[in-house]
Design a protein around this motif. Structure first.
Motif, PDB file in Angstrom:
ATOM      1  N   THR B 213     -20.535  14.541 -30.591  1.00  0.00           N
ATOM      2  CA  THR B 213     -19.797  14.847 -29.371  1.00  0.00           C
ATOM      3  C   THR B 213     -20.700  14.721 -28.152  1.00  0.00           C
ATOM      4  N   HIS B 214     -20.072  14.561 -26.984  1.00  0.00           N
ATOM      5  CA  HIS B 214     -20.855  14.586 -25.748  1.00  0.00           C
ATOM      6  C   HIS B 214     -20.715  15.968 -25.099  1.00  0.00           C
ATOM      7  N   ASP B 215     -19.971  16.863 -25.782  1.00  0.00           N
ATOM      8  CA  ASP B 215     -19.550  18.113 -25.176  1.00  0.00           C
ATOM      9  C   ASP B 215     -20.308  19.283 -25.810  1.00  0.00           C
ATOM     10  N   LEU B 216     -21.244  19.852 -25.051  1.00  0.00           N
ATOM     11  CA  LEU B 216     -22.009  20.976 -25.590  1.00  0.00           C
ATOM     12  C   LEU B 216     -21.117  22.171 -25.906  1.00  0.00           C
ATOM     13  N   GLY B 217     -19.976  22.261 -25.212  1.00  0.00           N
ATOM     14  CA  GLY B 217     -19.025  23.326 -25.489  1.00  0.00           C
ATOM     15  C   GLY B 217     -18.516  23.233 -26.919  1.00  0.00           C
ATOM     16  N   TYR B 251     -33.800  17.048 -20.830  1.00  0.00           N
ATOM     17  CA  TYR B 251     -32.468  16.448 -20.933  1.00  0.00           C
ATOM     18  C   TYR B 251     -31.457  17.477 -21.433  1.00  0.00           C
ATOM     19  N   THR B 252     -31.850  18.237 -22.462  1.00  0.00           N
ATOM     20  CA  THR B 252     -30.976  19.290 -22.985  1.00  0.00           C
ATOM     21  C   THR B 252     -30.665  20.308 -21.890  1.00  0.00           C
ATOM     22  N   VAL B 253     -31.697  20.663 -21.136  1.00  0.00           N
ATOM     23  CA  VAL B 253     -31.519  21.625 -20.056  1.00  0.00           C
ATOM     24  C   VAL B 253     -30.496  21.104 -19.050  1.00  0.00           C
ATOM     25  N   ARG B 254     -30.659  19.836 -18.671  1.00  0.00           N
ATOM     26  CA  ARG B 254     -29.736  19.272 -17.679  1.00  0.00           C
ATOM     27  C   ARG B 254     -28.318  19.199 -18.221  1.00  0.00           C
ATOM     28  N   LEU B 255     -28.193  18.884 -19.498  1.00  0.00           N
ATOM     29  CA  LEU B 255     -26.849  18.851 -20.095  1.00  0.00           C
ATOM     30  C   LEU B 255     -26.198  20.232 -19.991  1.00  0.00           C
ATOM     31  N   MET B 256     -27.009  21.278 -20.204  1.00  0.00           N
ATOM     32  CA  MET B 256     -26.460  22.637 -20.188  1.00  0.00           C
ATOM     33  C   MET B 256     -26.048  23.052 -18.787  1.00  0.00           C
ATOM     34  N   THR B 257     -26.849  22.686 -17.799  1.00  0.00           N
ATOM     35  CA  THR B 257     -26.503  23.105 -16.444  1.00  0.00           C
ATOM     36  C   THR B 257     -25.309  22.314 -15.911  1.00  0.00           C
ATOM     37  N   ALA B 258     -24.941  21.259 -16.602  1.00  0.00           N
ATOM     38  CA  ALA B 258     -23.785  20.474 -16.160  1.00  0.00           C
ATOM     39  C   ALA B 258     -22.470  21.047 -16.684  1.00  0.00           C
ATOM     40  N   ILE B 259     -22.542  22.125 -17.467  1.00  0.00           N
ATOM     41  CA  ILE B 259     -21.311  22.742 -17.974  1.00  0.00           C
ATOM     42  C   ILE B 259     -20.830  23.797 -16.974  1.00  0.00           C
ATOM     43  N   PRO B 260     -19.575  23.771 -16.576  1.00  0.00           N
ATOM     44  CA  PRO B 260     -19.076  24.801 -15.679  1.00  0.00           C
ATOM     45  C   PRO B 260     -19.122  26.164 -16.374  1.00  0.00           C
ATOM     46  N   ARG B 261     -19.511  27.234 -15.647  1.00  0.00           N
ATOM     47  CA  ARG B 261     -19.627  28.551 -16.292  1.00  0.00           C
ATOM     48  C   ARG B 261     -18.775  29.588 -15.586  1.00  0.00           C
ATOM     49  N   LEU B 262     -17.916  30.199 -16.368  1.00  0.00           N
ATOM     50  CA  LEU B 262     -16.994  31.185 -15.809  1.00  0.00           C
ATOM     51  C   LEU B 262     -17.749  32.379 -15.225  1.00  0.00           C
ATOM     52  N   ASP B 263     -18.870  32.809 -15.869  1.00  0.00           N
ATOM     53  CA  ASP B 263     -19.586  33.989 -15.387  1.00  0.00           C
ATOM     54  C   ASP B 263     -20.183  33.751 -14.002  1.00  0.00           C
ATOM     55  N   PRO B 272     -15.997  28.445  -5.349  1.00  0.00           N
ATOM     56  CA  PRO B 272     -16.362  27.294  -6.187  1.00  0.00           C
ATOM     57  C   PRO B 272     -17.833  26.955  -6.040  1.00  0.00           C
ATOM     58  N   GLU B 273     -18.433  26.672  -7.187  1.00  0.00           N
ATOM     59  CA  GLU B 273     -19.854  26.349  -7.181  1.00  0.00           C
ATOM     60  C   GLU B 273     -19.979  24.873  -7.520  1.00  0.00           C
ATOM     61  N   ARG B 274     -20.872  24.203  -6.851  1.00  0.00           N
ATOM     62  CA  ARG B 274     -21.044  22.793  -7.151  1.00  0.00           C
ATOM     63  C   ARG B 274     -21.799  22.650  -8.473  1.00  0.00           C
ATOM     64  N   LEU B 275     -21.224  21.839  -9.376  1.00  0.00           N
ATOM     65  CA  LEU B 275     -21.901  21.613 -10.656  1.00  0.00           C
ATOM     66  C   LEU B 275     -23.072  20.683 -10.426  1.00  0.00           C
ATOM     67  N   THR B 276     -24.169  20.936 -11.134  1.00  0.00           N
ATOM     68  CA  THR B 276     -25.271  19.984 -11.020  1.00  0.00           C
ATOM     69  C   THR B 276     -25.060  18.873 -12.031  1.00  0.00           C
TER      70      THR B 276
END
Lengths: 315, 330
Positions: B213-217, B251-263, B272-276
């Motif tokens: 998957t490309h989706d860490l979720g 790369y893993t870190v960047r993938l994680m910060t690209a996920i929108p987070r409800l908290d 609204p927060e800008r996703l990196t």
């Protein structure tokens, strides 16, 4: 369900057949030459020597003096009941002549179609499966030659080669004289062109299907190569091929006319050419109408085949 | 635990007009009995090609496995003859694909499609195979399974088709299921249902799952262990908790910060927060530079990174990463 569809399709093909009948009638009457003169058994050039009173009498007798629209309605009314009139030239019932000639043509068409479908599809499948390899190039070469060879020319070449130079097949003559072997060369001659077209369509349609996801799914199930190609590939590639086969029917009739004449087979084609030579308009009209009906029926069969094969088109 | 499937230094290439593309460049990973391995990466990082290489489903030409091995039950699948790999496909190792809309045969009934591998591998009669196909449809929770046996794929929704794909893949009770982006083409609620279904079936049948998957979720939801791929290579591998707590590759870190987070959204009172995003794109595999493939997009890159490709090292027990940076990122 299917019967409703068939009935509706039959109803739809009625206007087509009517159109064919009208065209056949008009062509017969518009072409140069006087059918009455032909009916008198005279050469068309001998017009000046004809007794005008005699000509008028023949015209009246055959109903050719009536307005065109009246002749048309009379003819079409009779034709609908299976009566194509009596030939002016041979004084035989046209329907009798046509139905006598029909079996020969039907046999020729069935043989040709089977030959073309079997060899064309085999060629196309081999070509697609061995894409880019020497088998593919050979198959495509054959197909290109087949598409670009005129039927009448190929018929003559076949006759010269396999009946004259190497006499394995009869030169000409009907099945009643030689048996089924009389059909061999005519069948080959007519089948070449549609076989080549079917091969090309089979190849391209197969290649398209073989690149689709479902083929990968089939392979991932562990199925054998040929089961993937035939059951999953060909089954999905067949629709465009059937379309081409349906269209070929019209071309085939054209090819059959020339080839029957070349090989002296007493079919519809020979009958039609004979009618044209002798300016026998009722015979021409009858023959053209029967061919038209056959064509409309072949379209109907193609439509029904789609439905049988593709579950997505079923109603 | 002994792995059920193990890839060692697998290399798959494609011959293209612009030269040889090393789509899979020395990838190793394994999956244990009953375990779910997540394989993550952006489009074009070689994760699908890797999984297709396992069953040799790469179209050849232009693709070719040029090195390494795929060990399954003591045999190297890259070396076994064609007829033997066909005995493994669909029986020992099954696949489901990304596109449920196009992955089924539109001309064949659902029942017949599920029956095919049963007839092929288990030698069932047509009738027995259809009975088993019906059980499989029940298992993947398709209601009214009996009448769907004679149904066609075009009558089904995307989610149902993916359920049929799963039924088909699990029909012969395989040891490994490779799921190549099985939820990507589905809408979010259906995605969740399909993931839960795969997880449930895995527990019931004990199948090892490779979830690509490309989706860490998705990974967070189903995986026990994760492999992160970038530009045809494995760049990080760890169990799921370690990976999310202490990622060791930028790369893993960047993938994680690209996920929108409800908290985070909640913390900012719904503002609204800008996703990196990760700047740039995956490099063309035909134009790979020397040094680290992630160099151009990495915020932590040093001079060494541009010259020399980092090797995969065990940073802590069971946690591998290919990065010159020693300190973990936060």
């Amino acid at each position: 369900m299917l019967t409703t569809v068939i009935l509706r399709r039959l109803l739809f093909s009625f206007p087509t057949i009517l159109g064919v009948a009208t065209l056949a009638f008009l062509l017969g009457h518009m072409s140069p030459g006087d059918p009455a003169i032909a009916a008198m058994g005279l050469d068309l050039d001998g017009e000046s020597m004809i007794d005008p009173d005699e000509l008028a009498r023949v015209r009246e007798e055959l109903g050719l003096n009536k307005p065109l629209i009246v002749q048309y309605l009379q003819w079409i009314g009779n034709a609908l009941q299976g009566d194509f009139g009596t030939s002016y030239v041979s004084s035989t019932e046209v329907s009798e002549m046509v139905f006598e000639a029909l079996p020969t043509t039907m046999l020729l068409l069935v043989l040709t179609m089977s030959t073309a479908i079997i060899s064309g599809m085999a060629l196309g499948i081999v070509s697609a499966v061995f894409r880019g390899r020497s088998m593919d190039y050979v198959a495509r070469m054959i197909a290109i030659i087949g598409v670009s060879t005129p039927t009448f020319w190929f018929a003559l070449v076949l006759m010269l080669t396999f009946a004259f130079a190497i006499p394995i097949f009869p030169m000409n003559g009907p099945v009643s004289e030689h048996g089924l072997i009389a059909m061999a060369l005519p069948t080959l001659a007519i089948a070449l062109h549609p076989a080549a077209l079917i091969a090309r369509m089979t190849r391209s349609s197969m290649l398209e299907v073989l690149s689709q996801d479902m083929i990968r799914t089939a392979a991932a199930k562990g199925l054998g190569k040929w089961r993937v190609f035939m059951v999953h590939g060909l089954r999905n590639a067949i629709n465009p091929v059937i379309t081409v086969i349906g269209f070929q029917f019209a071309n085939l009739m054209g090819g059959a006319v020339a080839v029957e004449f070349i090989f002296s087979l007493p079919g519809l084609g020979s009958l039609l050419i004979e009618g044209i030579y002798e300016k026998d308009i009722l015979l021409i009209q009858g023959a053209v109408l029967v061919i038209g009906v056959a064509f409309a029926l072949s379209n109907l069969i193609v439509d029904l085949l789609y439905m049988v094969i593709d579950p997505r088109i079923r109603v | 635990m002994k792995p059920v499937l193990e890839l060692k230094n697998l290399q798959t290439q494609f011959e293209t007009r612009s030269g040889i593309v090393r789509a899979v460049d020395g990838v190793s990973y394994h999956v244990n009995h009953g375990e779910t391995l997540g394989v993550v990466g952006e489009s074009g990082c070689g994760k699908s090609v890797t999984s297709l290489s396992v069953l040799r489903l790469i179209p050849n030409p232009p693709g070719k496995i040029v090195g390494g091995s795929v060990m399954f039950e003591g045999e190297d699948l890259t070396q076994v003859p064609d007829h033997l790999i066909r005995n493994i496909r669909g029986k020992e190792i099954s696949m489901i694909f990304q596109e449920p809309m196009t992955s089924l045969n539109p001309m064949m009934t659902v029942g017949n499609q599920i029956s095919e591998p049963l007839i092929r591998h288990l030698g069932l009669s047509k009738k027995d195979a259809l009975d088993r196909a019906r059980e499989m449809l029940d298992l993947v929770q398709i209601p009214d399974s009996k009448s769907w046996l004679s149904g066609y794929p075009h009558q089904m929704s995307g989610g149902m088709r993916q359920r049929v794909m799963i039924a088909m893949a699990l029909a012969c009770d395989p040891k490994v299921l490779i799921a190549d982006e099985p939820t990507t083409a589905l809408d979010v609620t259906i995605q969740g249902q399909i993931l839960i279904l795969i997880k449930e079936l895995q527990e019931k049948l004990g199948t090892a799952v490779i979830m690509i998957t490309h989706d860490l979720g998705v990974v967070a939801e189903v995986a026990d262990r994760v492999v992160v791929m970038y530009a045809g290579r494995k760049v990080e591998e760890a169990d799921i908790h370690t990976l999310f707590e202490r990622p060791r590759h930028p790369y893993t870190v960047r993938l994680m910060t690209a996920i929108p987070r409800l908290d985070r959204i909640a913390a900012a009172n719904g503002a609204p927060e800008r996703l990196t995003e990760i700047p740039g794109t995956v490099p063309l595999l035909s134009e790979l530079r020397s040094g680290c493939a992630f160099f151009d997009r990495c915020a932590f890159a040093s001079e060494q990174c541009g010259k020399e490709a980092p090797v995969l090292e065990e940073k802590s027990r069971g946690h591998w990463a290919a990065c010159w940076n020693e300190a973990p990122f936060q």
